[in-house]
Design a protein around this motif. Structure first.
Motif, short mmCIF file in Angstrom:
data_model
loop_
_atom_site.label_atom_id
_atom_site.label_comp_id
_atom_site.label_asym_id
_atom_site.label_seq_id
_atom_site.Cartn_x
_atom_site.Cartn_y
_atom_site.Cartn_z
N ILE A 75 0.83 -1.21 0.00
CA ILE A 75 0.00 0.00 0.00
C ILE A 75 0.86 1.25 0.00
O ILE A 75 0.66 2.17 -0.80
N LEU A 76 1.86 1.28 0.88
CA LEU A 76 2.72 2.47 0.99
C LEU A 76 3.55 2.65 -0.27
O LEU A 76 3.79 3.77 -0.72
N GLY A 77 4.00 1.52 -0.86
CA GLY A 77 4.76 1.62 -2.11
C GLY A 77 3.91 2.17 -3.24
O GLY A 77 4.39 2.92 -4.09
N GLY A 78 2.62 1.80 -3.26
CA GLY A 78 1.73 2.29 -4.30
C GLY A 78 1.44 3.77 -4.19
O GLY A 78 1.07 4.42 -5.17
N LEU A 79 1.60 4.33 -2.99
CA LEU A 79 1.36 5.76 -2.81
C LEU A 79 2.53 6.61 -3.27
O LEU A 79 2.36 7.79 -3.58
N SER A 80 3.74 6.02 -3.30
CA SER A 80 4.95 6.75 -3.72
C SER A 80 5.13 8.04 -2.90
O SER A 80 5.29 9.13 -3.44
N GLN A 85 5.76 10.88 5.62
CA GLN A 85 4.59 11.65 5.20
C GLN A 85 3.47 11.56 6.23
O GLN A 85 3.12 10.47 6.70
N ARG A 86 2.90 12.70 6.59
CA ARG A 86 1.81 12.72 7.56
C ARG A 86 0.48 12.84 6.84
O ARG A 86 0.41 13.33 5.70
N ILE A 87 -0.58 12.41 7.49
CA ILE A 87 -1.90 12.38 6.86
C ILE A 87 -2.30 13.76 6.37
O ILE A 87 -2.87 13.91 5.28
N GLY A 88 -1.98 14.78 7.13
CA GLY A 88 -2.36 16.14 6.74
C GLY A 88 -1.68 16.62 5.47
O GLY A 88 -2.13 17.58 4.85
N GLY A 89 -0.59 15.95 5.07
CA GLY A 89 0.13 16.36 3.86
C GLY A 89 -0.35 15.68 2.60
O GLY A 89 0.16 15.96 1.51
N LEU A 90 -1.32 14.77 2.70
CA LEU A 90 -1.83 14.07 1.51
C LEU A 90 -2.76 14.98 0.73
O LEU A 90 -3.61 15.67 1.31
N ASP A 91 -2.62 14.98 -0.60
CA ASP A 91 -3.56 15.75 -1.41
C ASP A 91 -4.78 14.88 -1.71
O ASP A 91 -4.86 13.71 -1.33
N THR A 92 -5.75 15.44 -2.42
CA THR A 92 -7.01 14.73 -2.69
C THR A 92 -6.77 13.44 -3.46
O THR A 92 -7.35 12.39 -3.14
N HIS A 93 -5.90 13.50 -4.47
CA HIS A 93 -5.61 12.31 -5.28
C HIS A 93 -4.96 11.22 -4.43
O HIS A 93 -5.30 10.04 -4.54
N GLN A 94 -4.01 11.60 -3.58
CA GLN A 94 -3.32 10.62 -2.75
C GLN A 94 -4.27 9.98 -1.74
O GLN A 94 -4.18 8.78 -1.46
N ARG A 95 -5.19 10.78 -1.20
CA ARG A 95 -6.16 10.21 -0.24
C ARG A 95 -7.05 9.19 -0.93
O ARG A 95 -7.32 8.12 -0.37
N GLN A 96 -7.52 9.51 -2.14
CA GLN A 96 -8.37 8.56 -2.85
C GLN A 96 -7.59 7.32 -3.24
O GLN A 96 -8.10 6.20 -3.17
N ARG A 97 -6.34 7.51 -3.64
CA ARG A 97 -5.52 6.36 -4.00
C ARG A 97 -5.28 5.46 -2.79
O ARG A 97 -5.27 4.24 -2.90
N LEU A 98 -5.09 6.08 -1.62
CA LEU A 98 -4.92 5.29 -0.39
C LEU A 98 -6.16 4.46 -0.13
O LEU A 98 -6.06 3.27 0.20
N ASP A 100 -8.33 3.42 -2.31
CA ASP A 100 -8.42 2.39 -3.34
C ASP A 100 -7.46 1.24 -3.04
O ASP A 100 -7.81 0.06 -3.18
N LEU A 101 -6.24 1.57 -2.63
CA LEU A 101 -5.25 0.53 -2.35
C LEU A 101 -5.66 -0.31 -1.15
O LEU A 101 -5.50 -1.54 -1.16
N VAL A 102 -6.19 0.34 -0.13
CA VAL A 102 -6.63 -0.40 1.06
C VAL A 102 -7.78 -1.34 0.71
O VAL A 102 -7.86 -2.47 1.19
#
Length: 267
Positions: A75-80, A85-98, A100-102
């Protein structure tokens, strides 16, 4: 630098505050681990909850029920994203990708943006465009560049906006890389390229297709330019080399990874 000496009351207040923060984070992760707090709810709370915002993504993923070390690494590798990285630093695309991966979904599967690949995969412009639709919004096909005759490409794709301020440029070359060379690149001991500075991109998704990447690093990140700085990545595979340029490092890495996955399926 001299720090002001705290009074016993101030020390007690600071200690109580730190203890409360640790307990709040512990309670948050315990609720996630017990399945009482879905990851979607955790991400939603990041807008208003400082505890959530400051929690590392890796810590959250490893707390998910049913997620072992191998699954967490995938999962973490798929996020690149960086390990810190902290949760507050994720953008919208990264949150959705997270999410999806989960859930075990491919990116954008909820919207059917990326159709399932056909039984026979062909590596061409249309196949690549179908694999990266969200990155081509607002861009149009453009003529390729004049590649040197002594370094020809099997495939070249270029999309750009009308102002040439954003582009996606993909080149696939026939270039063999031995397993030993791939291991040495992963270890950061060698990279046969012309970049003065680079970083190794070694994610679980790239490893799954026996590939490794090297991304250019801006030697002067504080400079101000009139147009966005392009980001380059070169991905080495056993028989092919994939080169990608776009306007953002995360975008470049994701596009390069998808093209490498497509190339692996086509061979």
């Amino acid at each position: 630098m001299d720090f002001p000496e705290l009074t016993p009351e101030q020390r007690a207040t600071a200690w109580a505050k730190a203890t409360a923060l640790r307990q709040a984070r512990h309670d948050l992760l315990a609720a996630v681990k017990a399945g009482k707090l879905p990851i979607a709810d955790v991400l939603a709370r990041a807008e208003t909850d400082a505890i959530v915002r400051k929690t590392r993504v890796s810590v959250l993923v490893k707390a998910l029920p049913g997620v072992d070390a191998a699954r967490a690494a995938h999962i973490l590798g798929g996020l690149s994203i960086p390990d810190a990285q902290r949760i507050g630093g994720l953008d919208t695309h990264q949150r959705q990708r997270l999410l999806d991966l989960v859930a075990g979904r491919t990116p954008d599967a909820r919207h059917d943006v990326r159709p399932a690949p056909p039984a026979t995969v062909v590596l061409d412009r249309s196949a690549i465009a179908a694999a990266i639709p969200e990155f081509l919004k607002g861009l149009s096909p453009a003529p390729g560049t004049d590649l040197p005759e002594d370094d020809p490409a099997l495939l070249e794709c270029l999309w750009a906006d009308e102002h040439d301020s954003r582009e996606v440029h993909i080149v696939v070359r026939q270039r063999a890389t031995t397993p030993e060379q791939i291991d040495r690149i992963r270890a950061g001991r060698v990279y046969t390229g012309s970049y003065p500075e680079y970083k190794i991109v070694d994610t679980s998704r790239l490893r799954a297709v026996n590939a490794v990447g090297a991304m250019m690093v801006d030697s002067n990140p504080t400079r101000t330019l009139e147009i966005p700085v392009s980001r380059d990545i070169v991905i080495r595979m056993p028989q092919l080399q994939v080169e990608v340029v776009s306007w953002r490092a995360a975008v470049t890495t994701e596009i390069g990874t998808r093209v490498a996955e497509l190339a692996a399926a086509a061979t």
